[in-house]
Design a protein around this motif. Structure first.
Motif, PDB file in Angstrom:
ATOM      1  N   LEU A   1       0.680  -1.076   0.103  1.00  0.00           N
ATOM      2  CA  LEU A   1       0.192   0.259  -0.263  1.00  0.00           C
ATOM      3  C   LEU A   1       0.936   1.365   0.332  1.00  0.00           C
ATOM      4  O   LEU A   1       1.328   1.199   1.151  1.00  0.00           O
ATOM      5  N   VAL A   2       0.647   2.202  -0.840  1.00  0.00           N
ATOM      6  CA  VAL A   2       1.586   3.004  -1.489  1.00  0.00           C
ATOM      7  C   VAL A   2       1.094   4.184  -0.917  1.00  0.00           C
ATOM      8  O   VAL A   2      -0.396   4.985  -1.466  1.00  0.00           O
ATOM      9  N   GLY A   3       0.880   4.824   0.115  1.00  0.00           N
ATOM     10  CA  GLY A   3       0.153   6.361   0.822  1.00  0.00           C
ATOM     11  C   GLY A   3       0.492   7.223   0.022  1.00  0.00           C
ATOM     12  O   GLY A   3       1.385   7.374  -0.266  1.00  0.00           O
ATOM     13  N   ASP A   4      -0.650   7.629   0.493  1.00  0.00           N
ATOM     14  CA  ASP A   4      -1.173   9.759  -0.394  1.00  0.00           C
ATOM     15  C   ASP A   4       0.042  10.588  -0.048  1.00  0.00           C
ATOM     16  O   ASP A   4       0.949  10.313   1.378  1.00  0.00           O
ATOM     17  N   ARG A   5       0.394  11.417  -0.669  1.00  0.00           N
ATOM     18  CA  ARG A   5       1.473  12.247  -0.417  1.00  0.00           C
ATOM     19  C   ARG A   5       1.442  13.355   1.018  1.00  0.00           C
ATOM     20  O   ARG A   5       1.977  13.884   1.466  1.00  0.00           O
ATOM     21  N   GLU A   6       0.032  13.633   0.423  1.00  0.00           N
ATOM     22  CA  GLU A   6      -0.824  14.844   1.915  1.00  0.00           C
ATOM     23  C   GLU A   6      -0.392  14.114   3.339  1.00  0.00           C
ATOM     24  O   GLU A   6      -0.145  14.844   4.451  1.00  0.00           O
ATOM     25  N   HIS A   7      -1.076  12.621   3.759  1.00  0.00           N
ATOM     26  CA  HIS A   7      -1.091  12.174   4.721  1.00  0.00           C
ATOM     27  C   HIS A   7      -0.145  11.604   4.753  1.00  0.00           C
ATOM     28  O   HIS A   7       0.717  11.095   6.035  1.00  0.00           O
ATOM     29  N   SER A   8       0.622  10.772   3.789  1.00  0.00           N
ATOM     30  CA  SER A   8       1.831   9.555   4.237  1.00  0.00           C
ATOM     31  C   SER A   8       3.021   9.904   4.014  1.00  0.00           C
ATOM     32  O   SER A   8       3.499   9.307   4.096  1.00  0.00           O
ATOM     33  N   GLY A   9       2.834  11.185   3.329  1.00  0.00           N
ATOM     34  CA  GLY A   9       4.798  11.271   2.137  1.00  0.00           C
ATOM     35  C   GLY A   9       4.871  10.164   0.503  1.00  0.00           C
ATOM     36  O   GLY A   9       6.019   9.813   0.746  1.00  0.00           O
ATOM     37  N   GLY A  10       3.549   9.526   0.871  1.00  0.00           N
ATOM     38  CA  GLY A  10       4.464   8.334  -0.035  1.00  0.00           C
ATOM     39  C   GLY A  10       4.908   7.021   0.366  1.00  0.00           C
ATOM     40  O   GLY A  10       5.177   6.247  -0.639  1.00  0.00           O
ATOM     41  N   ALA A  11       4.746   7.448   1.798  1.00  0.00           N
ATOM     42  CA  ALA A  11       5.404   5.725   2.772  1.00  0.00           C
ATOM     43  C   ALA A  11       4.842   4.385   2.413  1.00  0.00           C
ATOM     44  O   ALA A  11       3.062   4.331   2.145  1.00  0.00           O
ATOM     45  N   GLN A  12       4.889   3.083   2.046  1.00  0.00           N
ATOM     46  CA  GLN A  12       4.875   1.811   1.984  1.00  0.00           C
ATOM     47  C   GLN A  12       4.922   1.194   2.888  1.00  0.00           C
ATOM     48  O   GLN A  12       5.782   1.549   3.801  1.00  0.00           O
ATOM     49  N   VAL A  13       3.749   0.743   2.523  1.00  0.00           N
ATOM     50  CA  VAL A  13       3.375  -0.710   3.831  1.00  0.00           C
ATOM     51  C   VAL A  13       3.480  -2.381   3.066  1.00  0.00           C
ATOM     52  O   VAL A  13       2.268  -1.900   2.458  1.00  0.00           O
ATOM     53  N   PRO A  14       3.511  -2.775   3.272  1.00  0.00           N
ATOM     54  CA  PRO A  14       3.171  -4.435   2.631  1.00  0.00           C
ATOM     55  C   PRO A  14       1.775  -4.628   3.202  1.00  0.00           C
ATOM     56  O   PRO A  14       1.735  -4.866   4.586  1.00  0.00           O
ATOM     57  N   LEU A  15       1.009  -5.403   2.369  1.00  0.00           N
ATOM     58  CA  LEU A  15      -0.052  -5.665   2.902  1.00  0.00           C
ATOM     59  C   LEU A  15      -0.733  -7.022   3.820  1.00  0.00           C
ATOM     60  O   LEU A  15       0.502  -8.026   2.047  1.00  0.00           O
ATOM     61  N   ASP A  16      -0.487  -7.362   4.965  1.00  0.00           N
ATOM     62  CA  ASP A  16      -0.961  -9.088   4.316  1.00  0.00           C
ATOM     63  C   ASP A  16      -2.260  -9.722   4.245  1.00  0.00           C
ATOM     64  O   ASP A  16      -3.170  -8.964   4.751  1.00  0.00           O
ATOM     65  N   LEU A  17      -2.424 -10.278   2.864  1.00  0.00           N
ATOM     66  CA  LEU A  17      -3.351 -10.729   2.208  1.00  0.00           C
ATOM     67  C   LEU A  17      -3.900 -12.298   2.718  1.00  0.00           C
ATOM     68  O   LEU A  17      -4.838 -12.807   2.754  1.00  0.00           O
ATOM     69  N   SER A  18      -3.227 -12.954   3.717  1.00  0.00           N
ATOM     70  CA  SER A  18      -3.253 -14.613   3.765  1.00  0.00           C
ATOM     71  C   SER A  18      -4.317 -14.455   4.885  1.00  0.00           C
ATOM     72  O   SER A  18      -4.926 -15.220   4.317  1.00  0.00           O
ATOM     73  N   GLU A  19      -5.268 -13.801   5.098  1.00  0.00           N
ATOM     74  CA  GLU A  19      -6.304 -14.553   6.266  1.00  0.00           C
ATOM     75  C   GLU A  19      -7.580 -13.668   5.338  1.00  0.00           C
ATOM     76  O   GLU A  19      -8.221 -14.302   5.472  1.00  0.00           O
ATOM     77  N   LEU A  20      -6.827 -13.096   4.289  1.00  0.00           N
ATOM     78  CA  LEU A  20      -8.548 -13.164   3.252  1.00  0.00           C
ATOM     79  C   LEU A  20      -8.762 -14.357   2.577  1.00  0.00           C
ATOM     80  O   LEU A  20      -8.397 -15.103   1.654  1.00  0.00           O
ATOM     81  N   PRO A  21      -9.890 -14.511   2.564  1.00  0.00           N
ATOM     82  CA  PRO A  21     -11.067 -15.625   1.735  1.00  0.00           C
ATOM     83  C   PRO A  21     -10.617 -15.392   0.380  1.00  0.00           C
ATOM     84  O   PRO A  21     -10.713 -16.459  -1.069  1.00  0.00           O
ATOM     85  N   GLU A  22     -10.719 -14.603   0.054  1.00  0.00           N
ATOM     86  CA  GLU A  22     -10.749 -13.882  -1.606  1.00  0.00           C
ATOM     87  C   GLU A  22     -10.266 -12.018  -1.913  1.00  0.00           C
ATOM     88  O   GLU A  22     -10.505 -11.402  -1.411  1.00  0.00           O
ATOM     89  N   TYR A  23      -9.538 -11.195  -2.792  1.00  0.00           N
ATOM     90  CA  TYR A  23      -9.542 -10.256  -2.955  1.00  0.00           C
ATOM     91  C   TYR A  23      -9.983 -10.379  -4.412  1.00  0.00           C
ATOM     92  O   TYR A  23      -9.354 -10.973  -5.393  1.00  0.00           O
ATOM     93  N   SER A  24      -9.180  -8.984  -4.916  1.00  0.00           N
ATOM     94  CA  SER A  24      -9.840  -8.307  -6.329  1.00  0.00           C
ATOM     95  C   SER A  24      -8.630  -7.042  -6.336  1.00  0.00           C
ATOM     96  O   SER A  24      -9.180  -6.091  -5.775  1.00  0.00           O
TER      97      SER A  24
END
Length: 181
Positions: free
Chosen positions: A152-175
């Motif tokens: 997840l690449v944050g927006d410039r206004e709130h996050s300054g473009g900081a990147q956070v890895p997302l853990d999708l292992s517990e989601l049954p499905e995603y798109s």
């Protein structure tokens, strides 16, 4: 007897392949395929020559529509939309980034109002309670998204473009797709 090797330096490099008169590359050169300058019969006899298929800037307030009740609606203020023709793909990378960041901010504001959210927090700050962040889906690998490469690449206004890895292992499905807000 032994053959002499010519000395080569960066200023006078030795050709890697000596040209020969029997080279197959000469047979398949562009000049051998297009000896005449006149256009082909197929080109000169084509239908619809000079017909305008699409234009930009000729009509005030475009009112395009498609089959099945679809209609094109301009997003944003008319002053911010294009007002003169431009060369596609000749934009500077910084201008493209600025335009995309502006669109992310606009879409974030629309989402905030639609869902009744209080506001967005930074993706860079750790939090113990649930928070709402604004950003785009990115990839940490070679461009192919999988459950372990989603960022997840944050927006410039709130996050300054900081990147956070997302853990999708517990989601049954995603798109997801790269660039998704």
């Amino acid at each position: 007897g032994p053959q002499k090797r010519s000395n080569s330096t960066p200023e006078t490099p030795r050709p890697k392949r000596a040209p020969s008169s029997r080279s197959p590359y000469r047979l398949f050169s562009p000049g051998s395929f297009s000896p005449s300058v006149a256009p082909s019969q197929k080109y000169s006899s084509r239908a619809g020559r000079g017909e305008v298929v699409a234009s930009f800037g000729a009509v005030q307030g475009p009112a395009w529509s498609g089959r099945g009740g679809c209609a094109v609606k301009l997003f944003g203020c008319p002053e911010q939309n294009l007002t003169k023709p431009y060369k596609f793909m000749f934009q500077k990378a910084l201008d493209v980034r600025e335009a995309l960041a502006g669109r992310v901010e606009e879409l974030g504001e629309v989402l905030r109002r639609h869902h009744g959210l209080d506001g967005f927090t930074s993706t860079a700050l750790p939090a113990q309670e649930p928070v709402t962040v604004l950003g785009q889906i990115g990839c940490d690998g070679n461009g192919k998204l999988n459950a372990k490469s989603v960022l997840l690449v944050g927006d410039r206004e709130h996050s300054g473009g900081a990147q956070v890895p997302l853990d999708l292992s517990e989601l049954p499905e995603y798109s997801l797709f790269p660039g998704q807000v």
